[in-house]
Design an enzyme around this catalytic site. Structure first.
Site, PDB file in Angstrom:
ATOM      1  N   ASP A   1     -33.858   3.827  44.087  1.00  0.00           N
ATOM      2  CA  ASP A   1     -32.611   4.591  43.942  1.00  0.00           C
ATOM      3  C   ASP A   1     -32.971   6.029  43.579  1.00  0.00           C
ATOM      4  OD1 ASP A   1     -29.757   5.182  43.548  1.00  0.00           O
ATOM      5  OD2 ASP A   1     -29.553   3.008  43.509  1.00  0.00           O
TER       6      ASP A   1
ATOM      7  N   HIS B   1     -28.898   7.338  48.219  1.00  0.00           N
ATOM      8  CA  HIS B   1     -29.631   6.859  47.029  1.00  0.00           C
ATOM      9  C   HIS B   1     -31.140   7.022  47.211  1.00  0.00           C
ATOM     10  CE1 HIS B   1     -26.231   5.355  44.683  1.00  0.00           C
ATOM     11  NE2 HIS B   1     -25.722   4.903  45.809  1.00  0.00           N
TER      12      HIS B   1
ATOM     13  N   GLU C   1     -22.618   4.351  49.523  1.00  0.00           N
ATOM     14  CA  GLU C   1     -22.485   5.660  48.886  1.00  0.00           C
ATOM     15  C   GLU C   1     -23.442   6.705  49.473  1.00  0.00           C
ATOM     16  OE1 GLU C   1     -20.971   4.350  44.478  1.00  0.00           O
ATOM     17  OE2 GLU C   1     -23.132   4.254  44.813  1.00  0.00           O
TER      18      GLU C   1
END
Ligand code: ACM
Ligand code: ZN
Length: 523
Positions: free
Chosen positions: A199, A269, A333
């Site tokens: 991440d 990410h 995301e």
């Protein structure tokens, strides 16, 4: 379910059967997850588990031998008794065997008579779940014998995918902690460990061909305090798993009939990876391993061929470490702000002839191009992808399984499109959310409010789907994001007992659902 009644008399029977004065405590089959069918033989004598009880397994079957050793170690932990483990299938004692009536490959039958406790299943995994049931039925009690009431239990899981997720990027947990997490899964009859390895705040798996990923990408200079307060702790933070350590964890899980599903979260990410290899970002950086929480706008450049090679190189090593058929490629995301301005990304959109339509922007379809690329690489190597529900947004990759996290909507849509689905909605199963309203008394958490009763109330099969579409709902998982969870004891605090509610949802058919009964069994 045939109910478990009339146990009171059995304790007396247990006492009377014993010639010496050893105290006897009684086992209780009302456990978590609740077995599908429990038939107690009220009139029959119980099996007395004592120091002399043997555990037997079929000669030459190493997995069954391991199962027997697990059972011996659980009984030792619970009662202090060191039971002998030996090959063989008859005589008095606890007998583990393959076969029996269970149709589900993970099902089992547990039969207790005064002479024998027989656990049979079509696979070693089924027998393992029978062992978990026996283990949870036995009270914690040292220096006593255990009366196991005569019973026939026929049990099997409702869902074939029963998972829990752990983020080791935001905070790092070493090998021993990850093994303990796997032990928690085994206790709850789960069979998938979703390991979130990368991440923005840290890359945590060694990739030998891309050494900077861990040399640079696993370390951040410091960490923000609280909810992006603008204040930092000033402490360098890092950690990663070597490939050897990851393989050790895969083997540890496999012994417990758990598959490790690694996640390489892409194309968003990725700030830790960009810090290591800035050429992979749209702006070229410089970047730093992120010190704050949230969603970084810096993502892999989708127009750069080096990005495609990077994905292949990383996944090429990942599949050498992880035998799982399913590899999680993230997809959540991923802001598109860099892509809309990046000449390379815009050139790729033109070259592919991508056009926005009423459902999707061109950049959303560009994300699907990246996910499709990862899927093709993995399919060519005999593997399948799982992605978060954002992978629906630019059109689903042909064989993708969708993990529905933003509520259940993504899962419902994917099932309608005839794609497999894992339900892990943040509306029920985000265990990083608060579990009490008494926020002052709780360790700081990300937000939200998911108390035990709310988790238990979750029904994963959407009523809006047809029976045909419902077949695509393959399983259920809870997720633990660790921005606000710096220690493993806090991981346990957030997981337990919500994991127990999850286990009942994953395993037991919904007609048995009863929260008050669950609370009794939780004890
Ligand atoms: C997620 O919670 N971003 C999948
Ligand atoms: Zn770009």
């Amino acid at each position: 379910m045939k109910t478990l009644m009339g146990l009171a008399g059995l304790t007396m029977a247990g006492f009377m059967l014993l010639s010496c004065n050893t105290e006897v405590k009684e086992a209780n089959y009302q456990i978590i997850p609740l077995p599908q069918e429990i038939s107690v033989m009220d009139q029959a004598a119980p099996f007395i588990l004592s120091n002399g009880t043997k555990i037997m397994y079929p000669e030459g079957n190493e997995k069954m031998q391991r199962n027997a050793e697990f059972l011996a170690s659980y009984i030792k932990d619970l009662t202090g008794k060191s039971l002998a483990v030996q090959a063989g299938t008859d005589g008095k004692g606890i007998i583990l065997q393959l076969g029996g009536n269970a149709k589900n490959p993970e099902g089992y039958q547990l039969e207790v008579t005064s002479d024998q406790v027989v656990i049979s299943g079509p696979t070693e995994a089924g027998v393992f779940y029978g062992i978990q049931t026996l283990r949870k039925s036995i009270p914690v009690a040292q220096g006593v014998d255990i009366a196991l009431p005569a019973v026939e239990i026929n049990d099997y899981p409702r869902f074939s995918y029963r998972g829990a997720h752990l983020d080791v990027s935001r905070h790092f947990f070493p090998v021993d902690s990850v093994k303990r997490f796997i032990d928690m899964l085994a206790l709850h009859n789960m069979n998938r460990f979703h390991w979130h390895l990368t991440d923005d705040q840290g890359w945590r798996i060694e990739i030998k061909g891309l050494p900077e990923l861990t040399e640079v990408g696993s370390k951040r200079t410091e960490t923000v305090i609280g909810h992006n307060s603008g204040k930092y702790d000033g402490k360098p933070y890092g950690g990663f798993f070597t490939q050897e350590e990851a393989k050790e964890i895969v083997a540890y899980a496999a012994e417990r009939h758990i598959t490790v599903i690694p996640e390489i979260d892409l194309p968003g990410h990725m700030q830790a990876a960009l810090t290591a290899y800035p050429n992979l970002g749209c702006t070229g950086g410089p970047y730093e391993v992120w010190k704050i929480w949230g969603v970084s706008e810096d993502v892999l450049c989708a127009g750069n061929d080096e990005t495609l090679k990077f994905i292949d190189d990383v996944l090429g090593e990942i599949i050498q470490i992880f035998p799982s058929e399913y590899i999680h490629v993230g997809g959540d995301e991923c802001p598109k702000v860099r892509w809309t301005k990046c000449p390379k990304c815009q050139d790729r959109i033109k070259a592919l002839g991508i056009k926005a339509d009423k459902n999707h922007t061109a950049e959303e379809k560009l994300q699907s191009f990246i996910i499709n690329h990862a899927e093709k690489f993995l399919n060519d190597h005999g593997r399948q992808i799982i992605g978060w529900d954002e992978i629906l947004e630019g059109g689903l990759a042909p064989n993708a399984t969708v993990m529905s996290w933003r509520g259940e909507g993504g899962g419902i849509e994917a099932a309608k499109q005839k794609h497999d689905v894992i339900m892990s909605p943040n509306t029920y199963l985000y265990f990083d959310y608060y579990q009490s309203k008494d926020v002052e008394q709780e360790p700081e958490a990300i937000g939200g409010y998911l108390p035990l009763e709310r988790v238990y109330s979750y029904e994963p099969m959407p009523a809006s789907l047809t029976p045909e579409e419902q077949k695509y709902i393959k399983g259920v998982q809870a997720n633990l994001w660790t921005e606000y969870i710096p220690t493993f004891s806090q991981v346990e605090y957030m997981e337990l007992p919500r994991m127990a509610a999850l286990a009942d949802i994953q395993w037991t058919n919904p007609e048995h659902k009863d929260y008050q009964d669950f609370l009794q069994r939780l004890v």
